[in-house]
Write a protein that holds these residues in place. Sequence first.
Motif, PDB file in Angstrom:
ATOM      1  N   ARG A   7      27.099  52.637  48.030  1.00  0.00           N
ATOM      2  CA  ARG A   7      27.763  53.248  47.252  1.00  0.00           C
ATOM      3  C   ARG A   7      27.315  53.491  45.831  1.00  0.00           C
ATOM      4  NH1 ARG A   7      33.251  51.623  48.796  1.00  0.00           N
ATOM      5  NH2 ARG A   7      33.002  49.833  47.127  1.00  0.00           N
ATOM      6  N   ILE A   8      27.340  54.439  45.324  1.00  0.00           N
ATOM      7  CA  ILE A   8      26.730  54.741  44.084  1.00  0.00           C
ATOM      8  C   ILE A   8      27.716  54.942  42.813  1.00  0.00           C
ATOM      9  CG2 ILE A   8      25.292  56.266  42.562  1.00  0.00           C
ATOM     10  CD1 ILE A   8      24.291  57.455  45.288  1.00  0.00           C
ATOM     11  N   VAL A   9      27.705  53.920  41.959  1.00  0.00           N
ATOM     12  CA  VAL A   9      28.720  53.487  40.925  1.00  0.00           C
ATOM     13  C   VAL A   9      28.278  54.085  39.682  1.00  0.00           C
ATOM     14  CG1 VAL A   9      30.039  51.694  40.012  1.00  0.00           C
ATOM     15  CG2 VAL A   9      28.945  51.231  42.196  1.00  0.00           C
ATOM     16  N   PHE A  10      29.170  55.268  39.239  1.00  0.00           N
ATOM     17  CA  PHE A  10      29.014  55.758  37.802  1.00  0.00           C
ATOM     18  C   PHE A  10      30.484  55.886  37.482  1.00  0.00           C
ATOM     19  CE2 PHE A  10      24.612  56.772  38.485  1.00  0.00           C
ATOM     20  CZ  PHE A  10      24.152  56.870  37.214  1.00  0.00           C
ATOM     21  N   GLU A  11      31.047  55.049  36.708  1.00  0.00           N
ATOM     22  CA  GLU A  11      32.432  55.178  36.251  1.00  0.00           C
ATOM     23  C   GLU A  11      32.721  56.283  35.303  1.00  0.00           C
ATOM     24  OE1 GLU A  11      34.451  53.418  37.596  1.00  0.00           O
ATOM     25  OE2 GLU A  11      33.554  51.718  38.432  1.00  0.00           O
ATOM     26  N   ALA A  12      33.921  56.437  34.978  1.00  0.00           N
ATOM     27  CA  ALA A  12      34.014  57.805  34.170  1.00  0.00           C
ATOM     28  C   ALA A  12      33.507  57.570  32.956  1.00  0.00           C
ATOM     29  CB  ALA A  12      35.545  57.926  34.024  1.00  0.00           C
ATOM     30  N   ASP A  13      33.394  56.420  32.148  1.00  0.00           N
ATOM     31  CA  ASP A  13      32.779  56.564  30.920  1.00  0.00           C
ATOM     32  C   ASP A  13      31.417  56.697  30.834  1.00  0.00           C
ATOM     33  OD1 ASP A  13      35.283  55.978  29.859  1.00  0.00           O
ATOM     34  OD2 ASP A  13      35.063  53.785  29.569  1.00  0.00           O
ATOM     35  N   ASP A  14      30.716  56.366  32.066  1.00  0.00           N
ATOM     36  CA  ASP A  14      29.383  56.501  32.295  1.00  0.00           C
ATOM     37  C   ASP A  14      29.109  58.030  32.456  1.00  0.00           C
ATOM     38  OD1 ASP A  14      28.561  53.747  31.654  1.00  0.00           O
ATOM     39  OD2 ASP A  14      28.743  53.326  33.859  1.00  0.00           O
ATOM     40  N   ARG A  15      29.850  58.477  33.365  1.00  0.00           N
ATOM     41  CA  ARG A  15      29.499  60.117  33.643  1.00  0.00           C
ATOM     42  C   ARG A  15      29.674  60.670  32.308  1.00  0.00           C
ATOM     43  NH1 ARG A  15      33.066  58.786  38.079  1.00  0.00           N
ATOM     44  NH2 ARG A  15      34.819  59.772  37.366  1.00  0.00           N
ATOM     45  N   ALA A  16      30.787  60.481  31.620  1.00  0.00           N
ATOM     46  CA  ALA A  16      30.554  61.285  30.169  1.00  0.00           C
ATOM     47  C   ALA A  16      29.533  61.087  29.422  1.00  0.00           C
ATOM     48  CB  ALA A  16      32.173  60.700  29.344  1.00  0.00           C
ATOM     49  N   ALA A  17      29.189  59.665  29.394  1.00  0.00           N
ATOM     50  CA  ALA A  17      27.935  59.558  28.421  1.00  0.00           C
ATOM     51  C   ALA A  17      26.426  60.180  28.966  1.00  0.00           C
ATOM     52  CB  ALA A  17      27.595  57.973  28.386  1.00  0.00           C
ATOM     53  N   PHE A 181      13.966  54.283  41.159  1.00  0.00           N
ATOM     54  CA  PHE A 181      15.399  54.523  41.018  1.00  0.00           C
ATOM     55  C   PHE A 181      16.130  55.789  41.775  1.00  0.00           C
ATOM     56  CE2 PHE A 181      13.174  53.320  36.972  1.00  0.00           C
ATOM     57  CZ  PHE A 181      13.935  52.187  36.730  1.00  0.00           C
ATOM     58  N   TYR A 182      15.672  55.548  43.010  1.00  0.00           N
ATOM     59  CA  TYR A 182      16.395  56.532  44.338  1.00  0.00           C
ATOM     60  C   TYR A 182      17.915  56.060  44.017  1.00  0.00           C
ATOM     61  CZ  TYR A 182      17.113  58.417  48.855  1.00  0.00           C
ATOM     62  OH  TYR A 182      17.523  59.000  49.833  1.00  0.00           O
ATOM     63  N   PRO A 183      18.705  57.042  44.570  1.00  0.00           N
ATOM     64  CA  PRO A 183      20.164  56.942  44.407  1.00  0.00           C
ATOM     65  C   PRO A 183      20.739  55.619  44.732  1.00  0.00           C
ATOM     66  CG  PRO A 183      19.663  59.180  44.857  1.00  0.00           C
ATOM     67  CD  PRO A 183      18.504  58.411  45.129  1.00  0.00           C
ATOM     68  N   THR A 184      20.007  55.088  45.858  1.00  0.00           N
ATOM     69  CA  THR A 184      20.880  53.853  46.358  1.00  0.00           C
ATOM     70  C   THR A 184      20.626  52.740  45.807  1.00  0.00           C
ATOM     71  OG1 THR A 184      19.090  53.415  48.016  1.00  0.00           O
ATOM     72  CG2 THR A 184      21.230  54.857  48.751  1.00  0.00           C
ATOM     73  N   ALA A 237      18.314  60.209  31.017  1.00  0.00           N
ATOM     74  CA  ALA A 237      19.580  59.940  30.435  1.00  0.00           C
ATOM     75  C   ALA A 237      20.476  59.242  31.509  1.00  0.00           C
ATOM     76  CB  ALA A 237      20.219  61.233  29.893  1.00  0.00           C
ATOM     77  N   ALA A 238      20.456  59.472  32.729  1.00  0.00           N
ATOM     78  CA  ALA A 238      21.273  58.885  33.532  1.00  0.00           C
ATOM     79  C   ALA A 238      20.633  57.495  33.663  1.00  0.00           C
ATOM     80  CB  ALA A 238      21.282  59.488  35.036  1.00  0.00           C
ATOM     81  N   GLY A 239      19.560  57.259  33.595  1.00  0.00           N
ATOM     82  CA  GLY A 239      18.765  55.770  34.020  1.00  0.00           C
ATOM     83  C   GLY A 239      19.285  55.020  32.654  1.00  0.00           C
ATOM     84  N   ALA A 240      19.036  55.601  31.677  1.00  0.00           N
ATOM     85  CA  ALA A 240      19.309  54.725  30.290  1.00  0.00           C
ATOM     86  C   ALA A 240      20.749  54.307  30.248  1.00  0.00           C
ATOM     87  CB  ALA A 240      18.915  55.608  29.041  1.00  0.00           C
ATOM     88  N   VAL A 241      21.744  55.130  30.825  1.00  0.00           N
ATOM     89  CA  VAL A 241      23.331  54.604  30.880  1.00  0.00           C
ATOM     90  C   VAL A 241      23.401  53.532  31.783  1.00  0.00           C
ATOM     91  CG1 VAL A 241      25.550  55.470  31.315  1.00  0.00           C
ATOM     92  CG2 VAL A 241      24.060  56.756  29.697  1.00  0.00           C
ATOM     93  N   HIS A 242      22.901  53.827  33.148  1.00  0.00           N
ATOM     94  CA  HIS A 242      22.926  52.993  34.236  1.00  0.00           C
ATOM     95  C   HIS A 242      22.353  51.707  34.047  1.00  0.00           C
ATOM     96  CE1 HIS A 242      24.038  52.938  38.735  1.00  0.00           C
ATOM     97  NE2 HIS A 242      25.083  53.040  38.237  1.00  0.00           N
TER      98      HIS A 242
END
Length: 374
Positions: A7-17, A181-184, A237-242
């Motif tokens: 399961r890939i975990v991006f919470e709401a705050d992370d999605r917004a960032a 950084f493959y999705p899983t 951008a996604a990686g820097a947040v995650h």
Amino acid sequence: MTVPAARIVFEADDRAAVAAAIAESLATGALTLGPHTERFETAFAAAHRAQHAVAVATGTAALEIALRVVGVANRDVVVPANTFYATAAAVVHAGARPVFADVDASTFALTAASVEAVLTPSTKAVVLVHIGGLITPEVDAIRALCDRRGIALVEDAAHAHGCSLNDRMAGTFGLAGAFSFYPTKVTTSAEGGMILTDSAQVRDEARIYRDQGKGAFTSNHHVRDGASWRLSELNAAAGAVHVQHLAEFVRHRRTVAARYTEALAGIDALTPLTEPAGCVSNFYKYIVLLPEGADRVRFKGEVADRFDVRLSGEVYDLPLHKQPVLVKYANGALPVAEDVCARHVCLPVHSDMRDDEVDQVLTAVSTVSREMFG
């Protein structure tokens, strides 16, 4: 309730960032090799206490670039037999010959002895793979062997985000470490890879290779056989947040793994792979050996059909020397790799896994194990 394999975990705050960062990139037109890439590189290097990081398009590219920097063309490169195809593919694409080595059943990793057994006068590099996020205590002996023989040690750390051995982080034991950084993966940029190194020379060469081999970003003078291995700013951008959640994710996964280990101690037929002393794994995979001769397909099917638990993919079910596209490089039987590839499963571990999901997995595997193996 279905327990998925991953399961890939991006919470709401992370999605917004991430969305805000992507909007910024789209507005400015800085879509490659820009500030988000630099932020991602800086954060990932810091998380692993490495001097330098170079973001690239994929984990496979990260490994190929590292091998190209080493200069493996027309030489031999040792890889473990029980790793993903990409490990060997990176060797082949870098112009070298993969030489398959056996592994230790207790770590799923190379040993100094298994490496030494396949060294040739033409060996240029050894690729040590941290399967499932476990770093073998043999790493120092392997590094010492490589140093004595003038061979480069490169880490395939695709599984090993945030892992350590004796307080030394994955990706810092050899000349360079390659991450995916493959999705899983424990942290992701959707697609992407990273090279970690303490060598400024390796960093500079890697930057050249990732951008078509150009001597400078604005130059049309190509000085290396590079390719289009840049990571887009959107991915970065996604990686820097995650990556900001790496330590948190590792802690949570370790809590899940501890529950598995405690419960499985009472099930003789199931043998989990345990952490060596000093190792801190991220449990990208929680690996369990089934009894010899066990029907893995049936075991997984029973767990899925009756308990709605999807076991994670193996690491790996078919060793490299038996892969159709790589069989031409086979150099004999590798009995340990063949055995562990045939009879292990991986229990699901998520970075936000709930207690009730852990309970469901344990009920499933304990019940099916009892019925199948007594």
